[in-house]
Design an enzyme around this catalytic site. Structure first.
Site, PDB file in Angstrom:
ATOM      1  N   ASP A 177      29.297  42.283  36.218  1.00 58.45           N
ATOM      2  CA  ASP A 177      28.769  42.106  37.574  1.00 58.45           C
ATOM      3  C   ASP A 177      27.309  41.680  37.438  1.00 58.45           C
ATOM      4  O   ASP A 177      26.441  42.502  37.121  1.00 58.45           O
ATOM      5  CB  ASP A 177      28.867  43.409  38.371  1.00 58.45           C
ATOM      6  CG  ASP A 177      30.301  43.781  38.738  1.00 58.45           C
ATOM      7  OD1 ASP A 177      31.223  43.441  37.960  1.00 58.45           O
ATOM      8  OD2 ASP A 177      30.490  44.417  39.784  1.00 58.45           O
ATOM      9  N   LYS A 212      34.365  40.947  46.466  1.00 58.47           N
ATOM     10  CA  LYS A 212      34.110  42.381  46.294  1.00 58.47           C
ATOM     11  C   LYS A 212      32.978  42.827  47.215  1.00 58.47           C
ATOM     12  O   LYS A 212      31.811  42.564  46.937  1.00 58.47           O
ATOM     13  CB  LYS A 212      33.747  42.698  44.834  1.00 58.47           C
ATOM     14  CG  LYS A 212      33.413  44.173  44.585  1.00 58.47           C
ATOM     15  CD  LYS A 212      33.060  44.407  43.118  1.00 58.47           C
ATOM     16  CE  LYS A 212      32.554  45.831  42.895  1.00 58.47           C
ATOM     17  NZ  LYS A 212      32.207  46.073  41.462  1.00 58.47           N
ATOM     18  N   LYS A 243      30.500  38.820  45.104  1.00 58.17           N
ATOM     19  CA  LYS A 243      30.291  40.216  45.489  1.00 58.17           C
ATOM     20  C   LYS A 243      29.120  40.298  46.458  1.00 58.17           C
ATOM     21  O   LYS A 243      28.101  39.619  46.263  1.00 58.17           O
ATOM     22  CB  LYS A 243      30.040  41.041  44.226  1.00 58.17           C
ATOM     23  CG  LYS A 243      29.757  42.517  44.447  1.00 58.17           C
ATOM     24  CD  LYS A 243      29.574  43.213  43.088  1.00 58.17           C
ATOM     25  CE  LYS A 243      29.088  44.641  43.237  1.00 58.17           C
ATOM     26  NZ  LYS A 243      28.885  45.292  41.920  1.00 58.17           N
TER      27      LYS A 243
END
Length: 339
Positions: A171, A275, A239
């Site tokens: 991430d 996400k 995300k």
């Protein structure tokens, strides 16, 4: 690192092929000019319409049988997360224990998709998962999370070390300062470079989730542009947030990002994940996101491969709601672990 070395790295990364579809879309090399022309040519977001659509989706009712399925699906989509400076190996092992056995009273309870930690804790997670590593992925934040304020060499080393330690997913955070300054090529090149750093020696690669930190992007137009930029550069997931900035994951922003993913799929046939992370704490809120996914991208996105929740406390409420459906009464908070 010297300025010359930094320039050399940037020069090398500029030659890396981004997502193949980006080259087709730009009909040649991706340049500052072509990126700016494309991103700033994207139609502006109708903020009122977006928020009304999100509000309408948030009012959909879920029947009992559907709710049971929704709860299990949401649990299977959670990246169970601890990202604190005070994290210890013991705390991380405890979190992994919860991922392995979310509800000790019910063996049928699904496990979350991943455990998300800082890169130095990847080995601890893998050891604690044992044979369950594979069923439960290991995600690591990287690239000077959460600020992203570091040189490219530091960001790449951060990523490479986490991958070498066994992380299945990375991430990363984008450089919001560069993006907001209009330096789109710099952001693009960094994502491409981090994508390369996700490669393992055997030729496989960790999945790359690109965090936009939408709370700092200020406008819906910027969120849309950043989503397109990340996908063009090779993100496997986009995300919303680090969870360290407010507002974090809101329904309108997530809807907007899902619309970009839907449009990309229609254009190229490629499926990109989304996400939302930060601030989603209750089953009621999580179900709204699930409905939004189904209504925007379709039911095929209702899987951990294409949708995740970044959360630490959400799992507790999901477990309490699940117990309520099974037993007919609410359990107290002492029936779940303290995170």
């Amino acid at each position: 690192m010297t300025a010359r070395t930094t320039r050399t790295i940037m020069s090398e990364t500029s030659a890396i092929a981004p997502r193949a579809q980006a080259l087709k879309m730009f009909d040649g090399p991706v340049t500052d000019e072509s990126l700016r022309r494309f991103l700033e040519g994207i139609p502006g977001v109708d903020a009122v319409g977006l928020e009304q659509r999100a509000a309408a989706l948030g009012t959909r009712s879920i029947k009992t049988t559907s709710k049971a399925w929704a709860i299990d699906t949401i649990i299977s989509m959670i990246d169970l997360t601890t990202l604190e400076g005070a994290d210890t190996p013991g705390k991380v092992r405890s979190l992994v224990g919860k991922a392995l056995t979310p509800d000790p009273s019910d063996a049928s309870c699904p496990r979350p998709a991943a455990v998300c930690v800082y890169g130095d804790m990847v080995g601890t997670v893998i050891d604690a998962l044992g044979s369950a590593h594979g069923e439960i992925s290991v995600a690591a934040v990287a690239t000077a999370f959460p600020s992203g304020r570091a040189t490219l060499s530091v960001k790449l080393a951060d990523t490479a070390e986490a991958v070498a330690a066994g992380a299945d997913e990375i991430d990363m955070v984008i450089d919001r300062g560069a993006f907001l300054s209009g330096r789109y090529r710099q952001v693009f090149d960094e994502i491409v470079s981090v994508k390369r750093a996700c490669l393992r020696e055997d030729g496989s690669a960790a999945h790359l989730k690109v965090i936009l930190e939408t709370g700092e992007l200020t406008t819906y137009d910027n969120v849309r542009r950043a989503s397109w930029l990340a996908i063009l550069a090779g993100a496997d997931f986009i995300k919303t947030s680090t969870g360290k900035v407010s507002p974090a994951a809101t329904l309108p922003v997530t809807l907007l990002m899902l619309e970009v993913v839907r449009d990309w799929h229609r254009l190229t046939g490629e499926k990109i994940g989304v996400k939302p992370a930060g601030g989603i704490r209750t089953s009621k809120d999580a179900i709204k996101f699930l409905v939004t996914v189904a209504e925007t991208c379709g039911e095929e996105w209702l899987s951990p491969e294409l949708f995740r929740f970044g959360a630490s406390s959400l799992l507790n409420d999901m477990l309490l709601q699940r117990q309520k459906l099974r037993t007919g009464h609410y359990s107290g908070p002492d029936y779940v672990t303290i995170d």
